[in-house]
Design a protein around this motif. Structure first.
Motif, mmCIF file in Angstrom:
data_model
loop_
_atom_site.group_PDB
_atom_site.id
_atom_site.type_symbol
_atom_site.label_atom_id
_atom_site.label_comp_id
_atom_site.label_asym_id
_atom_site.label_seq_id
_atom_site.Cartn_x
_atom_site.Cartn_y
_atom_site.Cartn_z
ATOM 1 N N MET A 1 0.852 -1.198 0.000
ATOM 2 C CA MET A 1 0.000 0.000 0.000
ATOM 3 C C MET A 1 0.880 1.237 0.000
ATOM 4 N N LYS A 2 0.579 2.154 -0.892
ATOM 5 C CA LYS A 2 1.382 3.369 -1.009
ATOM 6 C C LYS A 2 0.482 4.561 -1.278
ATOM 7 N N VAL A 3 0.678 5.640 -0.513
ATOM 8 C CA VAL A 3 -0.029 6.897 -0.731
ATOM 9 C C VAL A 3 1.027 7.988 -0.886
ATOM 10 N N GLU A 4 1.014 8.689 -2.027
ATOM 11 C CA GLU A 4 2.035 9.711 -2.285
ATOM 12 C C GLU A 4 1.398 10.932 -2.927
ATOM 13 N N SER A 5 1.897 12.111 -2.571
ATOM 14 C CA SER A 5 1.399 13.367 -3.128
ATOM 15 C C SER A 5 2.573 14.231 -3.559
ATOM 16 N N PHE A 6 2.324 15.084 -4.554
ATOM 17 C CA PHE A 6 3.377 15.936 -5.092
ATOM 18 C C PHE A 6 2.956 17.408 -5.040
ATOM 19 N N HIS A 7 3.949 18.270 -4.896
ATOM 20 C CA HIS A 7 3.688 19.702 -4.787
ATOM 21 C C HIS A 7 4.842 20.452 -5.439
ATOM 22 N N MET A 8 4.537 21.458 -6.238
ATOM 23 C CA MET A 8 5.573 22.292 -6.844
ATOM 24 C C MET A 8 5.374 23.717 -6.381
ATOM 25 N N PRO A 9 6.179 24.197 -5.406
ATOM 26 C CA PRO A 9 6.024 25.565 -4.900
ATOM 27 C C PRO A 9 6.205 26.577 -6.025
ATOM 28 N N SER A 10 5.381 27.626 -6.005
ATOM 29 C CA SER A 10 5.477 28.657 -7.039
ATOM 30 C C SER A 10 6.547 29.692 -6.709
ATOM 31 N N ILE A 11 6.869 29.836 -5.416
ATOM 32 C CA ILE A 11 7.879 30.791 -4.976
ATOM 33 C C ILE A 11 8.783 30.105 -3.958
ATOM 34 N N VAL A 12 10.080 30.275 -4.103
ATOM 35 C CA VAL A 12 11.017 29.691 -3.144
ATOM 36 C C VAL A 12 10.848 30.386 -1.796
ATOM 37 N N SER A 13 10.679 29.601 -0.746
ATOM 38 C CA SER A 13 10.517 30.165 0.587
ATOM 39 C C SER A 13 11.529 29.532 1.536
ATOM 40 N N ASP A 14 11.341 29.705 2.832
ATOM 41 C CA ASP A 14 12.298 29.191 3.802
ATOM 42 C C ASP A 14 12.306 27.670 3.856
ATOM 43 N N LEU A 15 11.132 27.053 3.710
ATOM 44 C CA LEU A 15 11.028 25.600 3.787
ATOM 45 C C LEU A 15 9.902 25.169 2.850
ATOM 46 N N ASP A 16 10.251 24.418 1.810
ATOM 47 C CA ASP A 16 9.288 24.055 0.775
ATOM 48 C C ASP A 16 9.096 22.547 0.722
ATOM 49 N N LEU A 17 7.874 22.115 0.522
ATOM 50 C CA LEU A 17 7.558 20.699 0.337
ATOM 51 C C LEU A 17 7.477 20.389 -1.155
ATOM 52 N N TYR A 18 8.062 19.243 -1.565
ATOM 53 C CA TYR A 18 7.988 18.828 -2.965
ATOM 54 C C TYR A 18 7.160 17.555 -3.141
ATOM 55 N N TYR A 19 7.322 16.608 -2.260
ATOM 56 C CA TYR A 19 6.449 15.439 -2.286
ATOM 57 C C TYR A 19 6.546 14.720 -0.945
ATOM 58 N N CYS A 20 5.567 13.867 -0.677
ATOM 59 C CA CYS A 20 5.547 13.140 0.588
ATOM 60 C C CYS A 20 4.697 11.893 0.409
ATOM 61 N N GLY A 21 4.813 10.958 1.351
ATOM 62 C CA GLY A 21 4.021 9.745 1.221
ATOM 63 C C GLY A 21 4.180 8.813 2.399
ATOM 64 N N VAL A 22 3.359 7.774 2.392
ATOM 65 C CA VAL A 22 3.390 6.718 3.401
ATOM 66 C C VAL A 22 3.263 5.399 2.649
ATOM 67 N N GLU A 23 4.030 4.383 3.080
ATOM 68 C CA GLU A 23 3.990 3.114 2.350
ATOM 69 C C GLU A 23 4.272 1.939 3.274
ATOM 70 N N VAL A 24 3.519 0.863 3.056
ATOM 71 C CA VAL A 24 3.852 -0.447 3.609
ATOM 72 C C VAL A 24 4.490 -1.205 2.454
ATOM 73 N N VAL A 25 5.798 -1.442 2.520
ATOM 74 C CA VAL A 25 6.516 -1.942 1.346
ATOM 75 C C VAL A 25 6.392 -3.460 1.230
ATOM 76 N N GLU A 26 6.625 -3.963 0.024
ATOM 77 C CA GLU A 26 6.624 -5.402 -0.222
ATOM 78 C C GLU A 26 7.904 -6.028 0.317
ATOM 79 N N ARG A 27 7.908 -7.345 0.403
ATOM 80 C CA ARG A 27 9.029 -8.046 1.053
ATOM 81 C C ARG A 27 10.371 -7.764 0.396
ATOM 82 N N PHE A 28 10.392 -7.656 -0.917
ATOM 83 C CA PHE A 28 11.673 -7.503 -1.606
ATOM 84 C C PHE A 28 11.824 -6.103 -2.200
ATOM 85 N N PHE A 29 11.310 -5.122 -1.484
ATOM 86 C CA PHE A 29 11.386 -3.723 -1.920
ATOM 87 C C PHE A 29 12.837 -3.249 -1.962
ATOM 88 N N THR A 30 13.209 -2.577 -3.049
ATOM 89 C CA THR A 30 14.505 -1.898 -3.170
ATOM 90 C C THR A 30 14.276 -0.558 -3.853
#
Length: 285
Positions: A1-30
């Motif tokens: 299970m994987k949930v991911e979101s993306f964000h492209m800031p329009s103006i550079v600021s002090d701290l910017d988010l680009y993407y984030c997510g949560v995942e329960v990975v498979e056994r042989f994830f690399t």
């Protein structure tokens, strides 16, 4: 299970988010080997695995983070007998290096245990929900920035709690933090680098060296970029003239303001304003 979101800031600021997510990975994830162009932090909610960086292999388990710096070649994989569940967030911005330094995260120490780290998952989930709930042009920036600062508050408090008790003494991060606060509060006034150095209580040359080492930019470069960032915000959200905007960000001389703006942004402020107006007209169709 994987949930991911993306964000492209329009103006550079002090701290910017680009993407984030949560995942329960498979056994042989690399993942990798990869080179990233953003800072990226993973928090391990459960399970265990391995993180390879700078020729070293780290075993990383529940309650720990591993951090990836831009330009680094990294690889990571889960233990197939104990797969990871993790969350992550990619970020940038002017204060990225300072925030990492305050959290005790560096090229030499990319893996760290985080006390109270489960709160990070909640903040990442909040970021995911926010990015999914709002159209990109209507994103509540304060919520996004607030969640990022909350994450770094968890990281910093954990790092401070892990350090042995020391006699009270200001370090470079304290001086730089005070300087950044001074700039953010007084950028509209005709301040100089000496004003900032005097405020934090350091000799100007030594202050400049410490500030540049911590942020990757000289105090003068940071001050200019901060003012131009605020100018872009005013041009995009108000009907102020270019001259009024320059005065509002502490650069009253129109020609000098226009020259600095073009150097940082790539176009003159008037052209930038016209482009923003055209974009708004296009969005309204």
């Amino acid at each position: 299970m994987k949930v991911e979101s993306f964000h492209m800031p329009s103006i550079v600021s002090d701290l910017d988010l680009y993407y984030c997510g949560v995942e329960v990975v498979e056994r042989f994830f690399t993942c990798g080997p990869h080179i990233r162009d953003r800072y990226l932090i993973h928090y391990i909610i459960g399970g265990s695995g391995f993180f390879d960086c700078h020729g070293r292999r780290y075993r990383v388990g529940g309650g720990e983070i591993f951090a990836i710096f831009p330009g680094e070649l990294t690889y990571y994989e889960t233990d197939p007998d104990d797969p990871w569940t993790f969350c992550w967030f990619a970020f940038g911005g002017r204060r990225s290096k300072e925030m990492l330094q305050r959290a005790g995260i560096s090229h030499d120490v990319p893996v760290r245990r985080v006390h109270g780290g489960d709160a990070i998952r909640g903040y990442v989930e909040l970021l995911n929900e926010t990015l999914h709930a709002y159209p990109s042009r209507d994103l509540p920036a304060a919520r996004i920035h607030g969640a990022l600062y909350d994450i770094f508050a968890v990281l910093e408090l954990s790092y401070l709690a892990s350090r042995p008790a020391m006699p009270a003494k200001a370090d470079a991060a304290d001086y730089v933090g005070k300087a950044l606060q001074f700039i953010e509060t007084h950028y509209q006034s005709p301040i100089s680098i000496k004003n900032i150095a005097d405020y934090v209580g350091l000799e100007r040359t030594y202050f400049t060296k410490q500030f540049t080492k911590a942020t990757g930019e000289s105090p003068q470069q940071y001050l200019i970029k901060y003012r131009i960032d605020q100018a872009q915000r005013l041009l995009s959200t108000t009907a102020m003239t270019v001259g009024q905007v320059g005065k509002s960000v502490g650069i009253p001389e129109l020609a000098y303001f226009s020259r600095l703006f073009k150097k940082v942004v790539g176009v003159a402020p008037k052209q930038h304003g016209l482009r923003l107006q055209a974009e708004r007209r296009g969005a309204g169709r």
